[in-house]
Scaffold this motif. Structure first.
Motif, mmCIF file in Angstrom:
data_model
loop_
_atom_site.group_PDB
_atom_site.id
_atom_site.type_symbol
_atom_site.label_atom_id
_atom_site.label_comp_id
_atom_site.label_asym_id
_atom_site.label_seq_id
_atom_site.Cartn_x
_atom_site.Cartn_y
_atom_site.Cartn_z
ATOM 1 N N MET A 1 -1.367 9.802 -54.032
ATOM 2 C CA MET A 1 -2.821 10.037 -53.775
ATOM 3 C C MET A 1 -3.027 10.638 -54.723
ATOM 4 O O MET A 1 -2.823 11.754 -55.664
ATOM 5 N N SER A 2 -4.819 10.681 -55.051
ATOM 6 C CA SER A 2 -5.428 10.967 -56.323
ATOM 7 C C SER A 2 -7.098 10.951 -55.941
ATOM 8 O O SER A 2 -7.167 10.526 -55.003
ATOM 9 N N ARG A 3 -7.254 12.413 -56.332
ATOM 10 C CA ARG A 3 -9.603 12.198 -56.349
ATOM 11 C C ARG A 3 -9.905 11.991 -57.466
ATOM 12 O O ARG A 3 -9.457 13.027 -58.404
ATOM 13 N N HIS A 4 -10.866 11.692 -57.387
ATOM 14 C CA HIS A 4 -12.316 11.756 -58.144
ATOM 15 C C HIS A 4 -13.355 11.719 -57.895
ATOM 16 O O HIS A 4 -13.563 11.395 -56.862
ATOM 17 N N ASN A 5 -13.466 12.956 -58.785
ATOM 18 C CA ASN A 5 -15.180 13.525 -58.206
ATOM 19 C C ASN A 5 -15.960 13.740 -59.443
ATOM 20 O O ASN A 5 -15.538 13.422 -60.294
ATOM 21 N N GLY A 6 -17.337 13.505 -59.010
ATOM 22 C CA GLY A 6 -18.336 13.441 -60.079
ATOM 23 C C GLY A 6 -19.258 12.184 -59.668
ATOM 24 O O GLY A 6 -19.451 11.510 -58.404
ATOM 25 N N ARG A 7 -20.301 12.618 -59.914
ATOM 26 C CA ARG A 7 -21.732 11.408 -59.212
ATOM 27 C C ARG A 7 -21.840 12.358 -57.964
ATOM 28 O O ARG A 7 -22.147 10.682 -57.200
ATOM 29 N N SER A 8 -22.080 13.609 -57.441
ATOM 30 C CA SER A 8 -22.419 13.629 -56.021
ATOM 31 C C SER A 8 -21.230 12.686 -55.393
ATOM 32 O O SER A 8 -22.045 12.124 -54.395
ATOM 33 N N ARG A 9 -20.706 12.901 -55.729
ATOM 34 C CA ARG A 9 -19.182 12.222 -54.856
ATOM 35 C C ARG A 9 -17.677 12.667 -54.058
ATOM 36 O O ARG A 9 -17.552 12.708 -56.319
ATOM 37 N N ALA A 10 -17.085 12.196 -54.060
ATOM 38 C CA ALA A 10 -15.657 12.619 -54.055
ATOM 39 C C ALA A 10 -14.686 11.765 -53.134
ATOM 40 O O ALA A 10 -15.186 11.020 -52.077
ATOM 41 N N THR A 67 7.168 -6.888 -60.791
ATOM 42 C CA THR A 67 7.515 -5.700 -59.669
ATOM 43 C C THR A 67 8.625 -4.712 -59.690
ATOM 44 O O THR A 67 8.665 -4.208 -58.959
ATOM 45 N N ASP A 68 8.461 -3.998 -61.237
ATOM 46 C CA ASP A 68 8.748 -3.493 -61.139
ATOM 47 C C ASP A 68 7.861 -1.824 -61.343
ATOM 48 O O ASP A 68 7.973 -1.521 -62.759
ATOM 49 N N LEU A 69 6.777 -2.144 -61.097
ATOM 50 C CA LEU A 69 5.709 -0.574 -61.924
ATOM 51 C C LEU A 69 5.856 0.160 -60.328
ATOM 52 O O LEU A 69 5.905 -0.155 -59.165
ATOM 53 N N PRO A 70 6.079 1.407 -60.928
ATOM 54 C CA PRO A 70 5.393 2.734 -59.867
ATOM 55 C C PRO A 70 4.229 2.259 -59.361
ATOM 56 O O PRO A 70 3.040 1.839 -59.516
ATOM 57 N N ALA A 71 3.341 2.860 -58.377
ATOM 58 C CA ALA A 71 2.444 3.200 -57.566
ATOM 59 C C ALA A 71 1.603 3.543 -58.995
ATOM 60 O O ALA A 71 0.021 3.127 -58.506
ATOM 61 N N THR A 72 1.967 4.776 -59.518
ATOM 62 C CA THR A 72 0.857 5.422 -60.359
ATOM 63 C C THR A 72 -0.106 4.400 -61.129
ATOM 64 O O THR A 72 -0.731 4.314 -62.029
ATOM 65 N N ALA A 73 1.226 3.626 -61.997
ATOM 66 C CA ALA A 73 0.874 2.292 -62.892
ATOM 67 C C ALA A 73 -0.076 1.491 -62.178
ATOM 68 O O ALA A 73 -1.099 1.090 -62.657
ATOM 69 N N TRP A 74 0.268 1.087 -61.215
ATOM 70 C CA TRP A 74 -1.135 0.221 -60.513
ATOM 71 C C TRP A 74 -2.015 0.687 -59.879
ATOM 72 O O TRP A 74 -2.988 0.363 -60.077
ATOM 73 N N ALA A 75 -2.291 2.073 -59.840
ATOM 74 C CA ALA A 75 -3.701 3.023 -60.070
ATOM 75 C C ALA A 75 -4.653 2.695 -60.829
ATOM 76 O O ALA A 75 -5.703 2.411 -60.648
#
Length: 149
Positions: A1-10, A67-75
């Protein structure tokens, strides 16, 4: 899971990977789809007028032959794709008024010309395209100082 904050949104994003396996065996997609990616977004938007937060959510699916990419690479790949939309297409729509264009015969030629002009501006360190267009309209010498690609 990742969190991005900016421009009045989270925004919280969860990326999950599923191997297609034999789930698509009966379809023509079986040889091409190896991985299914699900991105769940939960976004809190802050209203400047009221100061209140409103929640919105969506789920997006992507498919790939890799097939061999982790979730972080897809994100990172998915976020990178939307970076192109924000840096190129949005600028062409807003600064160049591309959506208002009335060119009906071969509109792709003008679209390429706009992209070429945007590339020249980016190469020359322009960050505010609207301002650069205005300055160029006021003084042709401003445009002639640009380095070519």
């Amino acid at each position: 899971m990742s969190r991005h904050n900016g421009r009045s949104r989270a925004e919280d994003r969860t990326v999950e990977i599923f191997h297609a396996g034999h789930a698509l065996a009966a379809t023509e997609w079986h040889p091409y789809v190896k991985t299914i990616i699900r991105v769940t977004r939960r976004t809190l938007l802050r209203s400047a007028a009221t100061g209140l937060w409103a929640e919105r959510g969506e789920i997006a699916f992507y498919v790939s032959a890799a097939t061999d990419l982790p979730a972080t690479a897809w994100a990172a790949a998915i976020r990178g794709h939307w970076g192109i939309e924000n840096r190129n297409h949005y600028v062409r729509d807003v600064s160049f008024d591309e959506d208002k264009s009335r060119i009906r015969d071969n509109p792709g030629i003008m679209a390429r010309a706009r992209s070429f002009a945007l590339s020249i501006m980016r190469k020359n360190g322009v960050t505010n395209v609207t301002k650069a267009l205005w300055n160029g309209a006021l003084n042709l010498d401003h445009i002639l100082t640009y380095n070519s690609i």
